[in-house]
Design a protein around this motif. Structure first.
Motif, PDB file in Angstrom:
ATOM      1  N   PHE A  75       0.794  -1.230   0.000  1.00 55.21           N
ATOM      2  CA  PHE A  75       0.000   0.000   0.000  1.00 55.21           C
ATOM      3  C   PHE A  75       0.828   1.282   0.000  1.00 55.21           C
ATOM      4  CE2 PHE A  75      -2.216  -3.465   2.071  1.00 55.21           C
ATOM      5  CZ  PHE A  75      -3.294  -3.582   1.202  1.00 55.21           C
ATOM      6  N   ASN A 203      -4.760   4.395   0.932  1.00 55.63           N
ATOM      7  CA  ASN A 203      -4.569   3.351  -0.081  1.00 55.63           C
ATOM      8  C   ASN A 203      -5.182   2.028   0.364  1.00 55.63           C
ATOM      9  OD1 ASN A 203      -3.207   5.252  -1.569  1.00 55.63           O
ATOM     10  ND2 ASN A 203      -1.161   4.490  -1.058  1.00 55.63           N
ATOM     11  N   MET A 204      -5.050   1.723   1.642  1.00 50.74           N
ATOM     12  CA  MET A 204      -5.642   0.479   2.141  1.00 50.74           C
ATOM     13  C   MET A 204      -7.164   0.502   2.036  1.00 50.74           C
ATOM     14  SD  MET A 204      -3.374  -0.041   5.586  1.00 50.74           S
ATOM     15  CE  MET A 204      -4.236  -1.495   6.165  1.00 50.74           C
TER      16      MET A 204
END
Ligand code: UDP
Length: 376
Positions: A75, A203-204
């Motif tokens: 990520f 991002n995760m």
């Protein structure tokens, strides 16, 4: 009414990992976060001085867990960062963890080898076969003089308890080095995320099946959520049960009061973190964020950390009394088959970031094969 397969309370490490994992299996995930932002206590942002700072204190990632390292690399890109800390002890500045330089500087010694350092420690330590608390743990490793100068008062400021009132594990977090190694951690992987932690979390959580409700206290909307398969709770465990057992005695947490200052100089101090283990000042440490990643700015931001009783809970306080109270909550928690308590506050455990990643990943894996009652 809101519907989701998986409901997650809290968008910190545990919440973000579980959200990401369940979304990857096709589940609809609802994340409910009390604060106005994701990333929990890892939250960072660029401040008015153009410096990436962490709102809730410096977060240094380090791990020996290959799975965790591989996971976080999915990520974000990471840059190697070996964290170092120095402590101001009287008019001297020394490395912490204690190493050869620490002893030479504080006690005018001329130690040059590991054998001499071991010999010094052997002569100065007070051995405890099985240290029962933080004081015994420190005395066993480094002895009275270093205990007094570097650990006793720092711990009192940090916890409002002396080391003898805390589990040995708290003080054992910091190693003692027999050489000149001045790194704070010893792990194989020591790094910081290139775009910062908030970006890593974004991002995760970037998935069409993850819905995030910010600024929302789960307990205000609990009645409007139904039909979920599983609920993951990452907040303080006693809050979930409405502080039931605290009617007798309250579970303790420590919070931090962060006092930020801007200085129009290139650097305020020589290192990212300077600890103040003495009684001359009330704060425990000063963080200068510009050092992390060698950031550039005409100014610098420094943050003094004052640890306090009241405020948002950051640290559980590991000692037998709190463990006893926590054990009563754990009994209640185990009775709820579809509710999972995960993370530092919900498990009332003082663990590092990588452990938080690992616990959440392991919990997800275990629930893929076994329900809670048999997996626990
Ligand atoms: N500690 C200390 N002197 C120091 C640094 C740490 O006595 O200069 C003790 C203190 O009790 C602290 C514990 O060691 O709570 C663990 O330190 P760590 O740096 O891991 O704490 P954190 O960064 O999680 O606040």
């Amino acid at each position: 009414m809101r519907k989701a397969d998986i409901v997650i309370i809290g968008a910190g490490i545990s919440g973000a990992v579980l959200a990401e994992r369940y979304a990857s299996t096709g589940k609809k995930v609802l994340v409910i976060e009390k604060r106005a932002h994701i990333a929990g206590n890892c939250y960072d942002y660029v401040d008015g001085n153009g410096i990436l700072v962490s709102k809730y204190g410096a977060h240094l990632f380090h791990t020996n867990e290959r799975d965790v390292w591989e996971y976080v690399n999915r990520f974000s890109d990471w840059y190697a960062w070996e964290h170092k800390v120095v402590a101001r002890v009287g008019d001297k500045t020394v490395p912490i963890p204690v190493n050869i330089t620490t002893v030479n500087t504080l006690f005018d010694e001329k130690i040059t080898s590991e054998a001499e350092m071991q010999d010094w420690l052997e002569r100065n330590r007070t051995a405890f076969a099985d240290p029962q608390n933080g004081r015994e743990a420190v005395l066993d490793r480094v002895g009275e003089a270093l205990y007094e100068k570097m650990f006793r008062h720092y711990t009192k400021k940090q916890w409002d308890k002396y080391p003898e009132e805390l589990d040995a594990s708290v003080l054992n977090r910091i190693p003692v080095r027999h050489n000149l190694d001045d790194r704070y951690f010893s792990d194989v992987h020591q790094a910081l995320p290139k775009g910062g932690y908030t970006q890593l979390f974004a991002n995760m959580l970037q998935h069409p099946d993850i819905e995030i409700l910010l600024d929302t206290d789960y307990f205000d909307i609990a009645d409007s959520i139904s039909g979920y398969e599983k609920l993951f709770y990452t907040g303080p465990v006693d809050r979930f049960f409405d502080f039931k057992h605290s009617l007798v005695e309250k579970l303790e947490y420590r919070s931090i009061n962060f006092v930020s200052e801007t200085h129009v100089v290139e650097f305020y101090q020589e290192n990212s973190v300077v600890n103040y283990p003495g009684t001359d000042v009330d704060f425990t440490r000063i963080i200068e964020y510009k050092h992390f990643g060698n950031q550039k700015s005409g100014k610098t931001t420094v943050v003094k950390e004052f640890t306090v009783d009241e405020g948002e809970p950051y640290y559980p306080v590991p000692n037998p009394r709190n463990q006893e109270i926590y054990a009563q909550y754990k009994i209640e928690a185990d009775k709820l088959p579809d509710v999972h308590f995960v993370g530092r506050l919900a498990n009332y455990k003082y663990f590092n970031m990588d452990q938080a990643f690992k616990n959440a990943l392991d919990l997800f894996d275990s629930l893929q094969v076994l329900p809670k009652t048999t997996a626990a």
